[in-house]
Scaffold this active site. Structure first.
Site, PDB file in Angstrom:
ATOM      1  N   GLU A   1       0.820  -1.211   0.000  1.00 57.72           N
ATOM      2  CA  GLU A   1       0.000   0.000   0.000  1.00 57.72           C
ATOM      3  C   GLU A   1       0.857   1.266   0.000  1.00 57.72           C
ATOM      4  O   GLU A   1       0.415   2.312  -0.457  1.00 57.72           O
ATOM      5  CB  GLU A   1      -0.911   0.039   1.233  1.00 57.72           C
ATOM      6  CG  GLU A   1      -2.017  -0.991   1.205  1.00 57.72           C
ATOM      7  CD  GLU A   1      -2.889  -0.911   2.431  1.00 57.72           C
ATOM      8  OE1 GLU A   1      -4.095  -0.633   2.271  1.00 57.72           O
ATOM      9  OE2 GLU A   1      -2.379  -1.118   3.548  1.00 57.72           O
TER      10      GLU A   1
ATOM     11  N   LYS B   1     -12.728   3.610   1.832  1.00 60.63           N
ATOM     12  CA  LYS B   1     -11.615   3.032   1.085  1.00 60.63           C
ATOM     13  C   LYS B   1     -12.193   1.888   0.241  1.00 60.63           C
ATOM     14  O   LYS B   1     -12.294   0.754   0.700  1.00 60.63           O
ATOM     15  CB  LYS B   1     -10.560   2.535   2.082  1.00 60.63           C
ATOM     16  CG  LYS B   1      -9.230   2.210   1.484  1.00 60.63           C
ATOM     17  CD  LYS B   1      -8.233   1.905   2.618  1.00 60.63           C
ATOM     18  CE  LYS B   1      -6.902   1.496   2.059  1.00 60.63           C
ATOM     19  NZ  LYS B   1      -5.967   1.111   3.118  1.00 60.63           N
TER      20      LYS B   1
ATOM     21  N   TYR C   1     -18.434  25.118  -1.214  1.00 64.33           N
ATOM     22  CA  TYR C   1     -18.052  23.706  -1.268  1.00 64.33           C
ATOM     23  C   TYR C   1     -16.921  23.458  -2.256  1.00 64.33           C
ATOM     24  O   TYR C   1     -16.153  22.522  -2.095  1.00 64.33           O
ATOM     25  CB  TYR C   1     -19.251  22.795  -1.554  1.00 64.33           C
ATOM     26  CG  TYR C   1     -20.194  23.261  -2.617  1.00 64.33           C
ATOM     27  CD1 TYR C   1     -19.899  23.134  -3.957  1.00 64.33           C
ATOM     28  CD2 TYR C   1     -21.413  23.836  -2.263  1.00 64.33           C
ATOM     29  CE1 TYR C   1     -20.776  23.559  -4.928  1.00 64.33           C
ATOM     30  CE2 TYR C   1     -22.305  24.267  -3.227  1.00 64.33           C
ATOM     31  CZ  TYR C   1     -21.979  24.131  -4.561  1.00 64.33           C
ATOM     32  OH  TYR C   1     -22.843  24.568  -5.528  1.00 64.33           O
TER      33      TYR C   1
ATOM     34  N   VAL D   1      -6.834   5.359   7.913  1.00 60.93           N
ATOM     35  CA  VAL D   1      -7.897   6.249   7.469  1.00 60.93           C
ATOM     36  C   VAL D   1      -8.417   7.081   8.640  1.00 60.93           C
ATOM     37  O   VAL D   1      -8.875   8.207   8.456  1.00 60.93           O
ATOM     38  CB  VAL D   1      -9.061   5.499   6.767  1.00 60.93           C
ATOM     39  CG1 VAL D   1      -8.590   4.879   5.467  1.00 60.93           C
ATOM     40  CG2 VAL D   1      -9.696   4.471   7.667  1.00 60.93           C
ATOM     41  N   GLU D   2      -8.333   6.545   9.849  1.00 62.69           N
ATOM     42  CA  GLU D   2      -8.773   7.276  11.036  1.00 62.69           C
ATOM     43  C   GLU D   2      -7.985   8.577  11.204  1.00 62.69           C
ATOM     44  O   GLU D   2      -8.559   9.633  11.508  1.00 62.69           O
ATOM     45  CB  GLU D   2      -8.618   6.413  12.295  1.00 62.69           C
ATOM     46  CG  GLU D   2      -9.568   5.236  12.373  1.00 62.69           C
ATOM     47  CD  GLU D   2      -9.113   3.983  11.625  1.00 62.69           C
ATOM     48  OE1 GLU D   2      -9.761   2.938  11.789  1.00 62.69           O
ATOM     49  OE2 GLU D   2      -8.111   4.038  10.867  1.00 62.69           O
TER      50      GLU D   2
END
Length: 119
Positions: free
Chosen positions: A21, A98, A53, A72-73
């Site tokens: 990864e 993900k 936005y 990801v946290e």
């Protein structure tokens, strides 16, 4: 409470804990809801009065593109902080997905809420 949202913002980045990864870019998907009082922009019809936005999206794209987190946290927390601090948002709900990370699942990820949700 009014909500300004961004749905399925896709950004490529290096994310993950495994060696493979760390060598590839993966596409992440962001769904974001932000509390914002839209009465003023509705009255003035002026983009300067909005929570833009497009500006939020461009800022996150620039940040995530250059990031290289393991979790990801961690990335979700950093993105929520950027939205709250740089755009003056009192409450944000951010879903970071993900896609394809787990066989058999469309996506995995986290959903976080930060700040006090206005009524």
């Amino acid at each position: 409470m009014d909500i300004v949202f961004i749905e399925d913002l896709r950004i490529d980045t290096v994310i993950g804990i495994y060696d493979w990864e760390r060598r590839v870019r993966q596409t992440l998907s962001f769904d974001i809801e932000m509390a914002f009082d839209n009465t003023r922009p509705a009255a003035t019809d002026d983009i300067a009065d909005t929570l833009n936005y497009k500006d939020v999206s461009k800022r996150l794209i620039a940040y995530v593109d250059k990031s290289s987190f393991g979790l990801v946290e961690t990335l979700a927390e950093r993105c929520a902080a950027i939205i709250r601090e740089e755009f003056g948002v009192s409450w944000v709900r951010l879903k970071l997905s993900k896609p394809g990370a787990v066989r058999g699942a469309k996506a995995v990820g986290v959903r976080i809420e930060r700040g006090i949700r206005p009524q």
